[in-house]
Design a protein around this motif. Structure first.
Motif, PDB file in Angstrom:
ATOM      1  N   CYS A 164       0.827  -1.208   0.000  1.00  0.00           N
ATOM      2  CA  CYS A 164       0.000   0.000   0.000  1.00  0.00           C
ATOM      3  C   CYS A 164       0.862   1.258   0.000  1.00  0.00           C
ATOM      4  O   CYS A 164       0.478   2.285  -0.593  1.00  0.00           O
ATOM      5  N   VAL A 170      -4.179  -0.625  -4.529  1.00  0.00           N
ATOM      6  CA  VAL A 170      -3.970  -1.924  -3.906  1.00  0.00           C
ATOM      7  C   VAL A 170      -5.259  -2.363  -3.218  1.00  0.00           C
ATOM      8  O   VAL A 170      -5.916  -1.564  -2.548  1.00  0.00           O
ATOM      9  N   VAL A 172      -6.521  -5.096  -0.374  1.00  0.00           N
ATOM     10  CA  VAL A 172      -5.979  -5.935   0.692  1.00  0.00           C
ATOM     11  C   VAL A 172      -7.091  -6.811   1.245  1.00  0.00           C
ATOM     12  O   VAL A 172      -8.145  -6.308   1.664  1.00  0.00           O
ATOM     13  N   LEU A 187      -0.027   3.698   7.423  1.00  0.00           N
ATOM     14  CA  LEU A 187       0.076   4.583   6.261  1.00  0.00           C
ATOM     15  C   LEU A 187       0.237   6.049   6.651  1.00  0.00           C
ATOM     16  O   LEU A 187       0.197   6.920   5.779  1.00  0.00           O
ATOM     17  N   ARG A 192      -2.808   8.807   1.004  1.00  0.00           N
ATOM     18  CA  ARG A 192      -3.678   7.750   0.514  1.00  0.00           C
ATOM     19  C   ARG A 192      -5.134   8.038   0.871  1.00  0.00           C
ATOM     20  O   ARG A 192      -5.425   8.659   1.886  1.00  0.00           O
ATOM     21  N   LEU A 194      -8.625   5.688   1.426  1.00  0.00           N
ATOM     22  CA  LEU A 194      -8.968   4.297   1.664  1.00  0.00           C
ATOM     23  C   LEU A 194     -10.450   4.064   1.450  1.00  0.00           C
ATOM     24  O   LEU A 194     -11.281   4.942   1.702  1.00  0.00           O
ATOM     25  N   SER A 228      -6.627   0.713  -1.093  1.00  0.00           N
ATOM     26  CA  SER A 228      -5.702   1.811  -0.832  1.00  0.00           C
ATOM     27  C   SER A 228      -5.416   2.512  -2.151  1.00  0.00           C
ATOM     28  O   SER A 228      -4.934   1.883  -3.103  1.00  0.00           O
TER      29      SER A 228
END
Length: 430
Positions: A164, A170, A172, A187, A192, A194, A228
């Motif tokens: 990430c 990405v 997860v 992070l 980022r 989310l 992410s």
């Protein structure tokens, strides 16, 4: 929760180089284990499953899947808990020619049970459902052809976190203790956005757009899917759709590939050895301390690693930002002088020290990364640097690199132009 959606037909080929059963073992007509995906609401998604259940002599699955599927009365069932007893029973059934069905979540071919069945030598046919990853991106209204899919379930969650940190898009697959709260906390310092997808496909479904800080402070249902995304329209994706592939242009790039000042850049020949020694890949975190132009860290990022570049010179900080943007990678740049600037950084798997002296090297070694590489131009610094690393348990090797590059002479002749020799020390914790 599992990975990629697939077409509704028999999968008679090998899953890939990591699976132990070749394509011929799953030929149509062989006694194969049918693995059927079940969606998040517990509904079998493939129309062929009903017929497979009618002829099955053994059905294996989680209790909720067995309850939801139309398993005929009298058919032997095995509730999945520990996998070994189920594998033994399935192996016996296949050997006896008894049709067997395994019920699993979503698409069981990605981070699912298909890999374990193939590793056990069982022939497999797959009827996938829509995966939780595909569903999460769909609910968020995002494309995901360039996304990386990683798992934090049953493995070191730091690798998912570093993916990430490194990549722009990405997904997860989370686990208790390795979900949105923990990954959000990790992070901090990375830009980022989310998306947390909980209870996909059920009446309790919840899709939440959030920040890493908000995710870290939140409470989330387990398991869930976390997306992410780097800044941009849904997270910028690599145009080659290979989120963690080796860069098309290679590495150990010529100095002209980077903006730098007064030739203050790790030369390509040295960089080739240093990057090889750092062993960057997806899931690892590399520090580039005394980053200068950022060339070492950028090439680690091009190879899939998450990278933190530490640099005290404001002008050089701008160069790192510009070079990272030029090469299309996300390098977190920490302005400030080491060792103070190292405080609070997440622990690295490998560190390159390009400057700062033994004080910086000692501070790096105190954090115990698996590998530390140091480039030294002055010979009187080699022995002290070696001693710093040895004192805290590193095994130290070193090499002196001298390169001579072709240079033109008048009249078409060629000479060799020597670059400055550099000693590279490699410290490794055994």
């Amino acid at each position: 929760m599992t990975g990629t959606p697939g077409a509704g037909r028999w999968n008679t080929g090998a899953d890939g180089p990591d699976d132990s059963v070749v394509a011929g073992d799953c030929a149509v007509g062989a006694t194969a284990v049918t693995v059927a995906g079940v969606d998040a609401a517990g509904n079998p998604a493939h129309p062929a499953l009903a017929a497979e259940l009618v002829r099955a002599g053994l059905v294996v699955g989680a209790a909720r899947h067995l309850a939801a599927a139309p398993v005929p009365p009298g058919v032997e069932t095995v509730v999945l808990g520990p996998l070994s007893p189920a594998l033994e029973r399935l192996t016996t059934a296949v050997a006896a020619g008894i049709p067997a069905v395994v019920l699993a979540s979503g698409d069981p071919g990605c981070f699912g049970i298909v890999r374990r069945l193939r590793a056990a030598g069982l022939p497999v046919r797959v009827l996938p459902a829509v995966s939780s990853v595909a569903a999460a991106f769909a609910r968020a209204g995002l494309s995901w052809d360039g996304a990386a899919v990683v798992s934090a379930h049953g493995r070191d969650a730091r690798e998912a976190l570093n993916a990430c940190r490194a990549l722009p898009r990405v997904a997860v697959l989370t686990a208790p203790g390795a979900g949105a709260a923990e990954l959000g906390a990790g992070l901090a310092g990375w830009s980022r956005r989310l998306v947390v997808a909980e209870h996909l496909g059920t009446d309790a479904e919840r899709i939440t757009w959030t920040t890493p800080a908000e995710a870290a402070a939140g409470s989330w249902a387990d398991p869930h899917v976390l997306l992410s995304l780097a800044p941009g329209p849904g997270g910028a994706a690599r145009v080659d759709n290979q989120p963690a592939a080796a860069p098309a242009a290679g590495w150990a790039l010529p100095e002209g590939a980077y903006q730098h000042r007064d030739s203050m850049i790790t030369k390509a020949e040295v960089r080739a050895l240093v990057v090889a020694g750092l062993r960057p890949r997806l899931g690892r975190l590399v520090w580039d301390v005394g980053a200068g132009s950022g060339s070492v860290g950028i090439e680690c990022a091009l190879l899939g690693a998450a990278v933190v570049a530490v640099e005290r010179d404001p002008a050089a900080v701008d160069l790192v930002h510009g070079n990272a943007a030029r090469h299309g990678v996300d390098v977190r740049v920490v302005p400030g002088a080491a060792p103070a600037a190292l405080d609070g950084l997440p622990d690295a798997d490998a560190v390159f020290v390009g400057g700062g002296g033994t004080g910086v090297l000692a501070a790096v070694a105190a954090r115990r990364p698996a590998r530390v590489l140091v480039a030294l131009a002055a010979l009187d610094r080699v022995a002290p640097a070696r001693d710093v690393l040895r004192a805290v348990g590193y095994t130290v090797d070193g090499v002196q690199l001298s390169a001579a590059r072709l240079a033109d002479l008048p009249g078409g002749s060629i000479r060799l132009a020597a670059t400055n020799p550099v000693v590279v020390l490699t410290g490794e914790l055994l």
